[in-house]
Design an enzyme around this catalytic site. Structure first.
Site, PDB file in Angstrom:
ATOM      1  N   SER A 116      54.216  71.574  37.681  1.00 34.09           N
ATOM      2  CA  SER A 116      54.362  73.045  36.774  1.00 34.09           C
ATOM      3  C   SER A 116      52.832  73.604  36.564  1.00 34.09           C
ATOM      4  O   SER A 116      52.055  73.417  37.589  1.00 34.09           O
ATOM      5  CB  SER A 116      55.074  72.932  35.438  1.00 34.09           C
ATOM      6  OG  SER A 116      55.181  74.173  35.016  1.00 34.09           O
ATOM      7  N   ARG A 148      60.475  78.602  21.951  1.00 31.79           N
ATOM      8  CA  ARG A 148      60.692  77.231  22.625  1.00 31.79           C
ATOM      9  C   ARG A 148      62.142  77.285  23.281  1.00 31.79           C
ATOM     10  O   ARG A 148      62.316  76.887  24.215  1.00 31.79           O
ATOM     11  CB  ARG A 148      60.460  76.155  21.739  1.00 31.79           C
ATOM     12  CG  ARG A 148      60.721  74.718  22.331  1.00 31.79           C
ATOM     13  CD  ARG A 148      59.966  74.379  23.655  1.00 31.79           C
ATOM     14  NE  ARG A 148      60.111  73.158  24.080  1.00 31.79           N
ATOM     15  CZ  ARG A 148      59.721  72.700  24.969  1.00 31.79           C
ATOM     16  NH1 ARG A 148      58.425  73.602  25.898  1.00 31.79           N
ATOM     17  NH2 ARG A 148      59.553  71.447  25.572  1.00 31.79           N
ATOM     18  N   ASP A 203      65.381  74.372  40.467  1.00 33.86           N
ATOM     19  CA  ASP A 203      64.361  75.000  39.722  1.00 33.86           C
ATOM     20  C   ASP A 203      64.310  76.562  39.928  1.00 33.86           C
ATOM     21  O   ASP A 203      63.626  76.989  40.997  1.00 33.86           O
ATOM     22  CB  ASP A 203      63.208  74.217  40.154  1.00 33.86           C
ATOM     23  CG  ASP A 203      61.844  74.813  39.211  1.00 33.86           C
ATOM     24  OD1 ASP A 203      62.218  75.580  38.465  1.00 33.86           O
ATOM     25  OD2 ASP A 203      60.616  74.177  39.286  1.00 33.86           O
ATOM     26  N   HIS A 239      64.093  73.251  36.310  1.00 33.73           N
ATOM     27  CA  HIS A 239      62.580  73.092  36.499  1.00 33.73           C
ATOM     28  C   HIS A 239      62.087  71.698  35.673  1.00 33.73           C
ATOM     29  O   HIS A 239      60.914  71.134  36.042  1.00 33.73           O
ATOM     30  CB  HIS A 239      61.637  74.295  35.484  1.00 33.73           C
ATOM     31  CG  HIS A 239      60.274  73.973  35.838  1.00 33.73           C
ATOM     32  ND1 HIS A 239      59.379  74.062  36.875  1.00 33.73           N
ATOM     33  CD2 HIS A 239      59.435  74.135  34.698  1.00 33.73           C
ATOM     34  CE1 HIS A 239      58.191  74.370  36.433  1.00 33.73           C
ATOM     35  NE2 HIS A 239      57.971  73.900  35.422  1.00 33.73           N
ATOM     36  N   ASP A 240      62.710  71.167  34.604  1.00 25.49           N
ATOM     37  CA  ASP A 240      62.427  69.940  34.136  1.00 25.49           C
ATOM     38  C   ASP A 240      62.823  68.779  34.964  1.00 25.49           C
ATOM     39  O   ASP A 240      62.453  67.563  34.540  1.00 25.49           O
ATOM     40  CB  ASP A 240      63.565  69.825  32.932  1.00 25.49           C
ATOM     41  CG  ASP A 240      62.733  70.237  31.706  1.00 25.49           C
ATOM     42  OD1 ASP A 240      61.760  70.635  31.556  1.00 25.49           O
ATOM     43  OD2 ASP A 240      63.379  70.214  30.613  1.00 25.49           O
TER      44      ASP A 240
END
Lengths: 375, 234
Positions: A154, A224, A319, A352-353
């Site tokens: 990222s 968050r 992602d 994405h994680d």
């Protein structure tokens, strides 16, 4: 018994730099500190060093645990350690907390020597280029002329790319994982909603909340929660939470009912307890500004003309925040410059994680690539 | 189970070394460890391609399998190049072999590659497994000055004989049953040459092999494997 593939107990170190740092914004920081950790041994030729750059909410604690804190596992511990894909038997690995962060390096919550108070809103906006500049100084401090590899996922991948453009003679390999050559409008939009959540929190006080003895907790929590949604995929959320209800039936109110609500609130609370809101604002801004093609009339291939490193670029199918398409744009620019590059698109449902997850194929690829990195 | 790309299957099976039942081939694909690199002497098809490639050339190998052809060309001809491969296990093998590989589906074209950016684009024993034959040949000649293809000759006498006796051929170069073959566009030398004529492709050289022997007499009947080097019709 200690896990033989763990780097074990680690201790952060810090270094202070007193040579003024001229930032991209025009601001100057007279001095600053960086906190970092290292794993493995630097060889005599100092040719086996790897710099791990962190993403939005990461820090210098990449691998291992702190003494007496068994749960304090580094954020990329599954990737780095003895016998792991980034093998600390072979490599000397450095994790650093970026300038502007909130885990020990100088940032908005640090005391400004000129005022004797926390920087707060006075802390300058930092960019990926600025970070690379500070990381170069750390490399100088450690006596490392050229990194065997610089890697990151990222925003960390963006730093790895920037290194290859700004300091091509100081990096031999770049591992750019789940990254992009610039954010899309949608990405920036998500970041701005997150920033607005923080800035409009009545406890924000224009960024100087430290002196008021409060933190913009609600804003940071919302930021968050939003971010977290974008780091997961629709499929992984469906698989993990679906429409599960905590109490098995609708409550016809606005309390936590669905498991996903519970999860997100928990993640938001946890994050708000440990992260500084000003640092979050800075990190998202660094993401927004990253665009190496900008100085080349939008031509990314021209931007990479300076690069000489070899690249491994990795993306993940689910992602959607930094989609495989974004990585393909990077690949095109690298190919146009006839650089050595390999690209893998990993099938993963974790969004994405995924870059943080332990996935056999993903880890085998990194291991295979690193096996051919000469030290 | 058949792997997504037939290209990957054909390339990791050294056809003349040992025809394998499909089940074993699948096992090979699923195994993530690096396949052993056959000694150069056992790959006359590599040698045939290398003979056409100028030293130091820029090469793109489509459906590159485990990357062993690229590695061979790098060692034998000092080429710089990239492989394109769709299969996960083969992408890993390429990294093990230390060759550049771009994971991508050939069927969707070569849009990630700039026009004229290569000296040679190679499609080795992959053409017959592709859906978009015309598209890939057009793309090859867009990104490169010259194309090199190899494919199993359907007109080989053993294949003809089996069809004559009422069965789809299974042979050294076509080691599949009709129901599990990735090969969907099989052709003979004559078919391919007619295709080239119709599609503005100028053939520069042809080489026909039977094992490690070159075939000059009745190649469409006696040749197992065909190699062509071609360019765009001027």
């Amino acid at each position: 018994m200690q896990d033989p593939t763990s780097v074990g107990i680690v201790t952060p170190q810090s270094v202070r730099f007193d040579v003024p740092l001229h930032l991209k914004s025009g601001a100057v920081l007279d001095s600053y500190e960086l906190v970092y950790e290292t794993y493995g041994e630097l060889n005599a030729a100092k040719s086996n060093a790897i710099l791990v750059c962190h993403a939005l909410s990461g820090n210098h604690h990449v691998a291992g645990v702190y003494a007496d804190q068994p749960k304090s596992l580094g954020w990329w511990d599954n990737m780095i350690g003895p016998g792991k894909p980034i093998d600390t038997h072979k490599f000397f690995v450095i994790g650093v907390n970026n300038l502007g962060g909130c885990h020990g390096s100088t940032g908005p919550a640090s005391i400004n020597a000129k005022t004797g108070k926390p920087y707060g809103a006075d802390f300058p906006v930092v960019t990926v280029e600025d970070w690379v500049e500070t990381q170069v100084r750390l490399a100088d401090h450690l006596g490392i002329d050229c990194f065997a590899a610089i890697m990151g996922g990222s925003l960390g991948g963006m730093q790895a790319m920037r290194w290859t453009l700004d300091f091509p003679t100081r990096v031999r390999h770049a591992l750019v994982i789940a990254a992009a050559a610039k954010l899309t409008a949608q990405n920036i939009a998500f970041n701005d909603v997150a920033r607005q959540a923080i800035i409009t929190d009545q406890d924000f006080h224009g960024g100087d909340y430290y002196s008021h003895g409060v933190v913009p907790r609600r804003g940071l929590r919302l930021a968050r929660m939003l971010g977290h949604i974008t780091y997961l995929s629709d499929d992984s959320m469906a698989a993990k939470f679906g429409r599960e209800l905590r109490n098995g039936a609708y409550g016809f109110g606005f309390d936590v009912e669905f498991e996903i609500e519970s999860y997100l609130r928990y993640q938001g609370d946890k994050f708000a307890d440990q992260f500084d809101a000003n640092s979050y604002l800075l990190m998202t801004k660094a993401l927004d500004y990253f665009d190496p093609a900008h100085e080349h009339n939008g031509d990314l291939s021209a931007a990479f003309h300076a690069a000489t490193a070899d690249f491994l670029v990795v993306s993940f199918t689910s992602d959607w925040r930094f989609s495989p398409e974004r990585s393909r744009t990077i690949i095109k620019a690298l190919l146009d410059n006839e650089l050595n590059v390999s690209y893998a698109e990993i099938t993963s449902s974790h969004g994405h994680d995924s870059f943080l997850m332990e996935d056999r194929h993903y880890h085998q690829l990194v291991r295979a690539y690193m096996d051919n990195v000469v030290t | 189970m058949i792997a997504v790309s037939g290209a990957t299957i054909t390339r990791i099976v050294p056809y003349f070394v040992r025809p394998m039942p499909a089940a074993n081939i699948d096992l090979m694909i699923m195994t993530a460890t690096a396949a052993p690199i056959p000694p150069i002497a056992s790959r006359p098809d590599f040698a045939a391609i290398a003979a056409w490639v100028q030293p130091g050339a820029r090469v793109l190998d489509l459906g590159c399998g485990d990357g062993s052809l690229l590695r061979y060309l790098r060692d034998a001809r000092n080429i710089r190049g990239y492989g394109v491969e769709i299969d996960d296990a083969n992408v890993l093998r390429c990294l093990n072999n230390g060759v550049n590989v771009i994971q991508s589906d050939l069927e969707s074209g070569l849009s990630g590659f700039e026009s004229g950016s290569f000296d040679y684009v190679i499609l080795s024993q992959t053409l017959q497994a592709m859906k978009h034959t015309e598209g890939i040949v057009r793309e090859m000649l867009r990104v490169s000055k010259e194309g090199i293809v190899s494919f199993p000759n359907f007109g080989y006498w053993k294949n003809r004989l089996q069809v004559m006796f009422g069965h789809m051929p299974v042979s050294e170069t076509l080691p599949y049953q009709w129901f599990d073959t990735p090969n969907i566009h099989l052709c003979t030398l004559g078919d391919f040459e007619a295709f080239c004529q119709q599609h503005g492709v100028h053939i520069l050289e042809r080489r026909v092999m039977n094992g490690d022997h070159q075939v000059t007499l009745s190649p469409n009947l006696l040749g197992m494997l065909a190699f062509y080097r071609f360019e765009r019709q001027q």
